[in-house]
Scaffold this motif. Structure first.
Motif, PDB file in Angstrom:
ATOM      1  N   LEU A 263     -34.903  10.635  41.132  1.00  0.00           N
ATOM      2  CA  LEU A 263     -36.613  10.239  41.616  1.00  0.00           C
ATOM      3  C   LEU A 263     -36.128   8.983  40.618  1.00  0.00           C
ATOM      4  N   LEU A 264     -36.398   8.230  41.998  1.00  0.00           N
ATOM      5  CA  LEU A 264     -37.000   6.715  41.400  1.00  0.00           C
ATOM      6  C   LEU A 264     -38.455   6.217  41.272  1.00  0.00           C
ATOM      7  N   VAL A 265     -38.601   5.909  40.274  1.00  0.00           N
ATOM      8  CA  VAL A 265     -40.012   5.172  40.119  1.00  0.00           C
ATOM      9  C   VAL A 265     -40.336   4.216  39.614  1.00  0.00           C
ATOM     10  N   LEU A 266     -41.515   3.301  41.536  1.00  0.00           N
ATOM     11  CA  LEU A 266     -41.940   2.174  40.673  1.00  0.00           C
ATOM     12  C   LEU A 266     -42.588   1.714  40.416  1.00  0.00           C
ATOM     13  N   LYS A 267     -43.280   0.745  40.187  1.00  0.00           N
ATOM     14  CA  LYS A 267     -44.756   0.566  39.333  1.00  0.00           C
ATOM     15  C   LYS A 267     -45.561  -0.738  39.830  1.00  0.00           C
ATOM     16  N   LEU A 268     -45.937  -0.550  40.437  1.00  0.00           N
ATOM     17  CA  LEU A 268     -46.314  -1.835  41.844  1.00  0.00           C
ATOM     18  C   LEU A 268     -48.204  -2.439  41.843  1.00  0.00           C
ATOM     19  N   THR A 269     -47.423  -3.439  40.772  1.00  0.00           N
ATOM     20  CA  THR A 269     -49.743  -4.229  40.930  1.00  0.00           C
ATOM     21  C   THR A 269     -49.377  -4.601  42.095  1.00  0.00           C
ATOM     22  N   VAL A 270     -50.849  -4.762  42.515  1.00  0.00           N
ATOM     23  CA  VAL A 270     -51.583  -4.417  43.611  1.00  0.00           C
ATOM     24  C   VAL A 270     -53.303  -5.200  43.486  1.00  0.00           C
ATOM     25  N   ARG A 271     -52.963  -6.902  44.260  1.00  0.00           N
ATOM     26  CA  ARG A 271     -54.306  -7.428  43.336  1.00  0.00           C
ATOM     27  C   ARG A 271     -55.319  -6.389  44.439  1.00  0.00           C
ATOM     28  N   ARG A 272     -56.771  -6.592  43.880  1.00  0.00           N
ATOM     29  CA  ARG A 272     -57.394  -6.382  44.908  1.00  0.00           C
ATOM     30  C   ARG A 272     -57.888  -7.244  45.528  1.00  0.00           C
ATOM     31  N   GLN A 273     -58.852  -6.813  47.281  1.00  0.00           N
ATOM     32  CA  GLN A 273     -59.373  -7.587  47.722  1.00  0.00           C
ATOM     33  C   GLN A 273     -60.704  -8.308  47.191  1.00  0.00           C
ATOM     34  N   PRO A 274     -61.218  -9.165  46.831  1.00  0.00           N
ATOM     35  CA  PRO A 274     -62.947  -9.097  46.295  1.00  0.00           C
ATOM     36  C   PRO A 274     -63.774  -8.273  46.967  1.00  0.00           C
TER      37      PRO A 274
ATOM     38  N   CYS B 231     -44.800   4.205  43.133  1.00  0.00           N
ATOM     39  CA  CYS B 231     -44.403   4.319  43.907  1.00  0.00           C
ATOM     40  C   CYS B 231     -43.102   4.982  43.766  1.00  0.00           C
ATOM     41  N   ILE B 232     -42.509   5.783  45.358  1.00  0.00           N
ATOM     42  CA  ILE B 232     -41.518   7.014  44.341  1.00  0.00           C
ATOM     43  C   ILE B 232     -40.430   6.894  45.528  1.00  0.00           C
TER      44      ILE B 232
END
Length: 136
Positions: A41-52, A70-71
């Protein structure tokens, strides 16, 4: 014949949809996990900016970003991810999944984005090289 609550729906309806599209920054190096089944299993931790928020003023201590897991099990994507580094900008397409497994303390549950496609992108002012990891 009537269906019971435990019978799976034989065909998705046109009102069903599970599409996820994200663009974010890789927070930590990609992680490979060997599962009890023998799958990788490939695990990616993605940081996504929240919209105000648009319906109310932003709160002072409100989070401005989310880190999402994300996997994928796709061997081609696992191979291509070997050169990705924290800070790389990725476009992810996939579907939200609920994964359940046995842990030493009992059943464990996670909600993750199962990647169908991941593309490393170049964004003005950001580190990264254009390159398509293609379909997973």
């Amino acid at each position: 014949m009537s269906r019971t609550a435990t019978d799976p729906d034989p065909a998705p309806t046109s009102s069903s949809r599970n599409d996820v599209a994200l663009r974010g920054v890789l927070a930590v190096p990609p992680e490979l996990r060997e599962l009890a089944s023998g799958d990788t299993l490939l695990v990616l931790k993605l940081t996504v900016r929240r919209q105000p928020p648009t319906s109310r003023p932003a709160r002072p201590r409100e989070p401005r970003q989310d880190t999402l897991t994300c996997i994928t099990y796709a061997k081609a994507l696992i191979t291509r991810s070997a050169t990705w580094q924290p800070g790389d900008v990725l476009d992810v397409e996939g579907a939200l999944r609920r994964r359940v497994w046995r842990s030493p303390t009992g059943a464990a549950v996670a909600h993750e984005v199962e990647c169908h496609r991941v593309r490393k992108v170049r964004v003005p002012g950001a580190r990264g090289v254009v390159g398509d990891a293609g379909p997973a």
